[in-house]
Write an enzyme that holds these catalytic residues in place. Structure first.
Site, PDB file in Angstrom:
ATOM      1  N   THR A 205      -7.446 -12.221   4.895  1.00 23.00           N
ATOM      2  CA  THR A 205      -7.200 -11.920   3.478  1.00 23.00           C
ATOM      3  C   THR A 205      -6.395 -13.000   2.753  1.00 23.00           C
ATOM      4  OG1 THR A 205      -5.893 -10.437   2.071  1.00 23.00           O
ATOM      5  CG2 THR A 205      -5.257 -10.522   4.359  1.00 23.00           C
ATOM      6  N   GLU A 207      -4.027 -12.350   0.985  1.00 20.43           N
ATOM      7  CA  GLU A 207      -2.617 -11.936   1.044  1.00 20.43           C
ATOM      8  C   GLU A 207      -1.830 -12.817   2.019  1.00 20.43           C
ATOM      9  OE1 GLU A 207      -0.682  -9.227  -0.509  1.00 20.43           O
ATOM     10  OE2 GLU A 207      -2.261  -9.738  -1.922  1.00 20.43           O
ATOM     11  N   TYR A 229       1.613  -5.592   5.486  1.00 23.80           N
ATOM     12  CA  TYR A 229       0.158  -5.733   5.606  1.00 23.80           C
ATOM     13  C   TYR A 229      -0.215  -7.189   5.893  1.00 23.80           C
ATOM     14  CZ  TYR A 229      -4.659  -6.384   3.913  1.00 23.80           C
ATOM     15  OH  TYR A 229      -5.980  -6.754   3.797  1.00 23.80           O
ATOM     16  N   LYS A 233      -1.867  -8.937   9.199  1.00 22.84           N
ATOM     17  CA  LYS A 233      -3.126  -9.691   9.096  1.00 22.84           C
ATOM     18  C   LYS A 233      -2.945 -11.139   9.578  1.00 22.84           C
ATOM     19  CE  LYS A 233      -6.380  -6.967   7.290  1.00 22.84           C
ATOM     20  NZ  LYS A 233      -7.752  -6.836   7.778  1.00 22.84           N
TER      21      LYS A 233
HETATM   22  P1  NAP Z   1     -11.009  -0.008   2.702  1.00 20.45           P
HETATM   23  O1  NAP Z   1     -11.974   0.441   1.660  1.00 20.45           O
HETATM   24  O2  NAP Z   1      -9.598   0.432   2.627  1.00 20.45           O
HETATM   25  O3  NAP Z   1     -11.615   0.443   4.119  1.00 20.45           O
HETATM   26  C1  NAP Z   1     -10.861   0.377   5.291  1.00 20.45           C
HETATM   27  C2  NAP Z   1     -11.654   1.018   6.411  1.00 20.45           C
HETATM   28  O4  NAP Z   1     -10.874   0.956   7.607  1.00 20.45           O
HETATM   29  C3  NAP Z   1     -11.967   2.516   6.188  1.00 20.45           C
HETATM   30  O5  NAP Z   1     -13.231   2.783   6.719  1.00 20.45           O
HETATM   31  C4  NAP Z   1     -10.900   3.210   7.014  1.00 20.45           C
HETATM   32  O6  NAP Z   1     -11.275   4.487   7.452  1.00 20.45           O
HETATM   33  C5  NAP Z   1     -10.834   2.254   8.202  1.00 20.45           C
HETATM   34  N1  NAP Z   1      -9.620   2.387   8.986  1.00 20.45           N
HETATM   35  C6  NAP Z   1      -8.333   2.354   8.575  1.00 20.45           C
HETATM   36  N2  NAP Z   1      -7.502   2.450   9.615  1.00 20.45           N
HETATM   37  C7  NAP Z   1      -8.269   2.563  10.723  1.00 20.45           C
HETATM   38  C8  NAP Z   1      -8.002   2.709  12.099  1.00 20.45           C
HETATM   39  N3  NAP Z   1      -6.763   2.780  12.565  1.00 20.45           N
HETATM   40  N4  NAP Z   1      -9.037   2.800  12.961  1.00 20.45           N
HETATM   41  C9  NAP Z   1     -10.312   2.754  12.502  1.00 20.45           C
HETATM   42  N5  NAP Z   1     -10.640   2.625  11.201  1.00 20.45           N
HETATM   43  C10 NAP Z   1      -9.622   2.528  10.328  1.00 20.45           C
HETATM   44  O7  NAP Z   1     -10.994  -1.594   2.814  1.00 20.45           O
HETATM   45  P2  NAP Z   1     -12.059  -2.655   2.254  1.00 20.45           P
HETATM   46  O8  NAP Z   1     -11.681  -3.006   0.871  1.00 20.45           O
HETATM   47  O9  NAP Z   1     -13.430  -2.205   2.558  1.00 20.45           O
HETATM   48  O10 NAP Z   1     -11.675  -3.934   3.131  1.00 20.45           O
HETATM   49  C11 NAP Z   1     -12.280  -4.165   4.391  1.00 20.45           C
HETATM   50  C12 NAP Z   1     -11.402  -5.083   5.214  1.00 20.45           C
HETATM   51  O11 NAP Z   1     -11.209  -6.309   4.525  1.00 20.45           O
HETATM   52  C13 NAP Z   1     -10.002  -4.566   5.497  1.00 20.45           C
HETATM   53  O12 NAP Z   1      -9.632  -5.020   6.751  1.00 20.45           O
HETATM   54  C14 NAP Z   1      -9.143  -5.219   4.436  1.00 20.45           C
HETATM   55  O13 NAP Z   1      -7.808  -5.328   4.891  1.00 20.45           O
HETATM   56  C15 NAP Z   1      -9.825  -6.563   4.327  1.00 20.45           C
HETATM   57  N6  NAP Z   1      -9.759  -7.223   3.031  1.00 20.45           N
HETATM   58  C16 NAP Z   1     -10.104  -6.566   1.895  1.00 20.45           C
HETATM   59  C17 NAP Z   1     -10.095  -7.247   0.693  1.00 20.45           C
HETATM   60  C18 NAP Z   1     -10.509  -6.568  -0.582  1.00 20.45           C
HETATM   61  O14 NAP Z   1     -10.196  -7.100  -1.644  1.00 20.45           O
HETATM   62  N7  NAP Z   1     -11.239  -5.474  -0.543  1.00 20.45           N
HETATM   63  C19 NAP Z   1      -9.752  -8.598   0.657  1.00 20.45           C
HETATM   64  C20 NAP Z   1      -9.430  -9.241   1.846  1.00 20.45           C
HETATM   65  C21 NAP Z   1      -9.458  -8.541   3.037  1.00 20.45           C
HETATM   66  P3  NAP Z   1     -11.044   5.822   6.550  1.00 20.45           P
HETATM   67  O15 NAP Z   1     -12.209   5.860   5.606  1.00 20.45           O
HETATM   68  O16 NAP Z   1     -11.034   6.888   7.561  1.00 20.45           O
HETATM   69  O17 NAP Z   1      -9.738   5.642   5.846  1.00 20.45           O
HETATM   70  O1  F7E Z   2      -2.992  -4.876  -6.431  1.00 15.99           O
HETATM   71  C1  F7E Z   2      -0.626  -5.035  -9.231  1.00 15.99           C
HETATM   72  C2  F7E Z   2      -0.070  -5.169  -7.833  1.00 15.99           C
HETATM   73  O2  F7E Z   2      -3.416  -2.972  -4.904  1.00 15.99           O
HETATM   74  C3  F7E Z   2      -3.289  -6.031  -7.180  1.00 15.99           C
HETATM   75  C4  F7E Z   2      -6.306  -5.189  -0.910  1.00 15.99           C
HETATM   76  O3  F7E Z   2      -7.688  -5.025  -0.847  1.00 15.99           O
HETATM   77  O4  F7E Z   2      -6.526  -7.279  -2.039  1.00 15.99           O
HETATM   78  C5  F7E Z   2      -5.948  -5.997  -2.140  1.00 15.99           C
HETATM   79  O5  F7E Z   2      -4.548  -6.069  -2.227  1.00 15.99           O
HETATM   80  C6  F7E Z   2      -2.120  -6.394  -8.076  1.00 15.99           C
HETATM   81  C7  F7E Z   2      -0.751  -6.430  -7.375  1.00 15.99           C
HETATM   82  O6  F7E Z   2      -4.575  -5.217  -4.549  1.00 15.99           O
HETATM   83  C8  F7E Z   2      -0.629  -1.535 -10.106  1.00 15.99           C
HETATM   84  O7  F7E Z   2       1.350  -5.258  -7.871  1.00 15.99           O
HETATM   85  C9  F7E Z   2      -0.006  -3.398 -11.011  1.00 15.99           C
HETATM   86  O8  F7E Z   2      -0.054  -7.547  -7.826  1.00 15.99           O
HETATM   87  O9  F7E Z   2      -5.267  -3.810  -6.404  1.00 15.99           O
HETATM   88  P1  F7E Z   2      -4.094  -4.110  -5.572  1.00 15.99           P
HETATM   89  P2  F7E Z   2      -3.770  -6.238  -3.618  1.00 15.99           P
HETATM   90  O10 F7E Z   2      -2.386  -5.828  -3.392  1.00 15.99           O
HETATM   91  O11 F7E Z   2      -4.000  -7.583  -4.177  1.00 15.99           O
HETATM   92  C10 F7E Z   2      -6.109  -8.049  -0.900  1.00 15.99           C
HETATM   93  C11 F7E Z   2      -6.846  -9.351  -0.918  1.00 15.99           C
HETATM   94  C12 F7E Z   2      -6.216  -7.310   0.374  1.00 15.99           C
HETATM   95  O12 F7E Z   2      -6.431  -7.902   1.421  1.00 15.99           O
HETATM   96  C13 F7E Z   2      -5.820  -5.886   0.354  1.00 15.99           C
HETATM   97  O13 F7E Z   2      -6.386  -5.193   1.480  1.00 15.99           O
HETATM   98  O14 F7E Z   2      -2.005  -5.383  -9.064  1.00 15.99           O
HETATM   99  N1  F7E Z   2      -0.539  -3.693  -9.801  1.00 15.99           N
HETATM  100  N2  F7E Z   2      -0.061  -2.087 -11.208  1.00 15.99           N
HETATM  101  C14 F7E Z   2      -0.942  -2.562  -9.211  1.00 15.99           C
HETATM  102  N3  F7E Z   2      -1.524  -2.335  -8.044  1.00 15.99           N
HETATM  103  C15 F7E Z   2      -1.841  -1.057  -7.710  1.00 15.99           C
HETATM  104  N4  F7E Z   2      -2.470  -0.801  -6.558  1.00 15.99           N
HETATM  105  N5  F7E Z   2      -1.538  -0.009  -8.562  1.00 15.99           N
HETATM  106  C16 F7E Z   2      -0.937  -0.208  -9.758  1.00 15.99           C
HETATM  107  O15 F7E Z   2      -0.685   0.750 -10.487  1.00 15.99           O
END
Ligand code: NAP
Ligand code: F7E
Length: 457
Positions: A205, A207, A229, A233
């Site tokens: 990620t 992050e 987190y 990662k």
């Molecule tokens: P998501 O919607 O939160 O999905 C996470 C998945 O992981 C869900 O199916 C969840 O199951 C499962 N899970 C959580 N804890 C688990 C455990 N202990 N054992 C087995 N399964 C588990 O995340 P996403 O947005 O699809 O992201 C997919 C991956 O990419 C994640 O690893 C995330 O950290 C990474 N990532 C995401 C982003 C982004 O912007 N979306 C960017 C960079 C990296 P449940 O449905 O049961 O909760």
């Molecule tokens: O926050 C700000 C918050 O929770 C984005 C995950 O998929 O992307 C995701 O992580 C920004 C932050 O995503 C609210 O402070 C303001 O600066 O949508 P987010 P994230 O933290 O960037 C990365 C790449 C991953 O890997 C992660 O798994 O938005 N923010 N107000 C808020 N964020 C949330 N959630 N809620 C608010 O009300």
């Protein structure tokens, strides 16, 4: 008609039953060949003459069976986190590419398969190509036994406790699932002797860059994680690199920047905004509370990003890639863009926790075409009375924030040939269109006296 080896070892033209038997024998054994010792054992067991005939006829027979639709040389993928946003899109994508897709889902007290219900296949169905297994990344035995059973060609490790803010509340669990979970997969593949067969994608990620050391961030930018987190990662990233270097495994990191979609989790900021603006427009909610609106993210569409995951595992050599759009936008501007989609001009006044967002102008034509006429009067009133629709709630602030992310996807473009199809306005339009539809449905149910979800967290 097809040439096969008959039971008495003479070549002949013969019936389908024989042909199927021999092919099945080979396919069964191929499934279990994990290392050289096993192949040797198999050779001794069946005799070299028969093996030569079997192998030379194998492909002919496979082609024939394929024609009969009895057998297909499908690639087999295992996806952890199959019920999540990316897991759902990736499953759909791999099925469209003729993969057999296996997914690991957690046991929950109620159904949690909403995102994959449209591709779910009844376990009683024959020849399924989408198969779910119960599992959890915190359970080594479970992970090992699922991998042994599936014998995947490709593993996509997408499972994670993925919410940055929540990771401050559950740091130990996050380290276990997101950090050690990755190790459990790599080690299972190694111990099962699948290092040559199974390719691994690790969901890393942006992050990791946290307190960014350069702008934009590329594969060479040093990491500086800013949350439990991100630290978990970081372990996942490096243990993937280590297993690649130590054991020659085809294990790669996709360093993906934020990617969103209509099925994005409801507590991530983009989805929170598109749902709230749809509800406000329909008169179902008054205020949207947000945290830090000044932070900036490089947002893309999840549909584009799962294509990159697949491309990464199709490369001859494993490697790590930044996947991003290269464009960074503030949370405040995302609110403005979502407003524009439904004809609302949103302007902000005040600073810090006192900042508020108002509808400063209303394009009635756009509003009625996207939302309808029923709530038009209500919105007119909000404009006239200067009623805030966005406010700050400090409970959404993070102990340590990532202020700015902007990726440099040059390597992915050059090596993978990857390019996003959606820009930010297309992403916003897709999410708004879907959430307006969802909230219209909820509104209709509510009007009919049914209980609906609150969506507020
Ligand atoms: P998501 O919607 O939160 O999905 C996470 C998945 O992981 C869900 O199916 C969840 O199951 C499962 N899970 C959580 N804890 C688990 C455990 N202990 N054992 C087995 N399964 C588990 O995340 P996403 O947005 O699809 O992201 C997919 C991956 O990419 C994640 O690893 C995330 O950290 C990474 N990532 C995401 C982003 C982004 O912007 N979306 C960017 C960079 C990296 P449940 O449905 O049961 O909760
Ligand atoms: O926050 C700000 C918050 O929770 C984005 C995950 O998929 O992307 C995701 O992580 C920004 C932050 O995503 C609210 O402070 C303001 O600066 O949508 P987010 P994230 O933290 O960037 C990365 C790449 C991953 O890997 C992660 O798994 O938005 N923010 N107000 C808020 N964020 C949330 N959630 N809620 C608010 O009300």
């Amino acid at each position: 008609m097809c040439l096969i080896v008959s039971d008495d070892n003479k070549s002949c033209l013969t019936r389908d039953a024989h042909l199927s038997k021999i092919c099945l024998e080979i396919l069964t054994h191929l499934t279990y060949f994990n290392n050289q010792a096993q192949i040797y054992y198999f050779l001794n067991g069946i005799g070299i003459n028969r093996l030569v005939k079997l192998v030379s006829l194998f492909w002919l027979n496979v082609l024939y069976l394929q024609k009969l639709k009895l057998c297909s040389m499908k690639k087999r993928a295992l996806i952890t986190g199959v019920t999540g946003q990316d897991g759902a899109y990736l499953s759909e994508y791999l099925l469209s590419k003729n993969y057999e897709v296996h997914g690991i889902k957690r046991r929950a007290s109620s159904f949690n398969t909403e995102r994959i219900d449209h591709i779910y296949q009844d376990p009683h169905m024959q020849d399924r190509d989408f198969i779910l297994h119960y599992g959890d990344l915190t359970d080594s035995m479970n992970i090992t036994s699922v991998i042994q059973e599936v014998q995947p060609d490709e593993i996509y490790n997408l499972a994670a406790m993925s919410h940055v803010k929540v990771s401050f509340d559950t740091p130990e669990y996050t380290a276990n699932a997101d950090g050690l979970g990755t190790l459990r997969i790599l080690e299972a593949v190694r111990l099962l002797g699948l290092t040559r067969k199974t390719r691994i994608y690790q969901a890393s990620t942006s992050e990791l860059y946290g307190l960014v050391q350069e702008i934009p961030q590329s594969e060479r930018t040093p990491f500086y994680p800013r949350s439990p987190y991100a630290v978990a990662k970081l372990y996942g990233y490096w243990i993937t690199v280590n297993y690649r270097e130590a054991y020659g495994m085809h294990a790669s990191n996709g360093i993906l920047f934020n990617h969103e979609s209509p099925i994005r989790g409801e507590t991530f900021v983009t989805r929170k905004i598109t749902m709230a603006l749809s509800r406000i427009a329909l008169g179902m909610q008054d205020l949207l509370y947000l945290g830090n609106m000044s932070s900036r993210r490089d947002w893309g569409h999840a549909k584009d990003y799962i294509r990159a995951m697949h491309l990464i595992l199709q490369q001859e050599k494993p490697d790590d890639y930044v996947i991003a759009t290269g464009v960074t936008t503030s949370i405040r501007d995302f609110v403005r863009m979502a407003g524009t989609y439904i004809g609302l001009e949103v302007s902000f006044e005040g600073t810090g926790p006192e900042e508020k967002g108002y509808i400063s102008d209303l394009d009635e034509k756009v509003f009625t075409s996207r939302i309808g006429e029923a709530s038009l009067e209500l919105v007119r009133e909000k404009v006239q009375r200067h009623k805030a629709i966005v406010a700050v709630d400090p409970q959404y602030f993070r102990p340590t924030e990532v202020d700015l992310l902007q990726g440099n996807p040059e390597k992915a473009r050059k090596v993978l040939g990857w390019q996003p199809e959606y820009d930010l306005s297309a992403l916003v339009a897709d999410m708004m269109e879907s959430d307006i539809l969802l909230m219209k449905k909820e509104h209709f149910l509510q009007e009919g006296g049914y209980r609906i979800k609150s969506y507020l967290e």
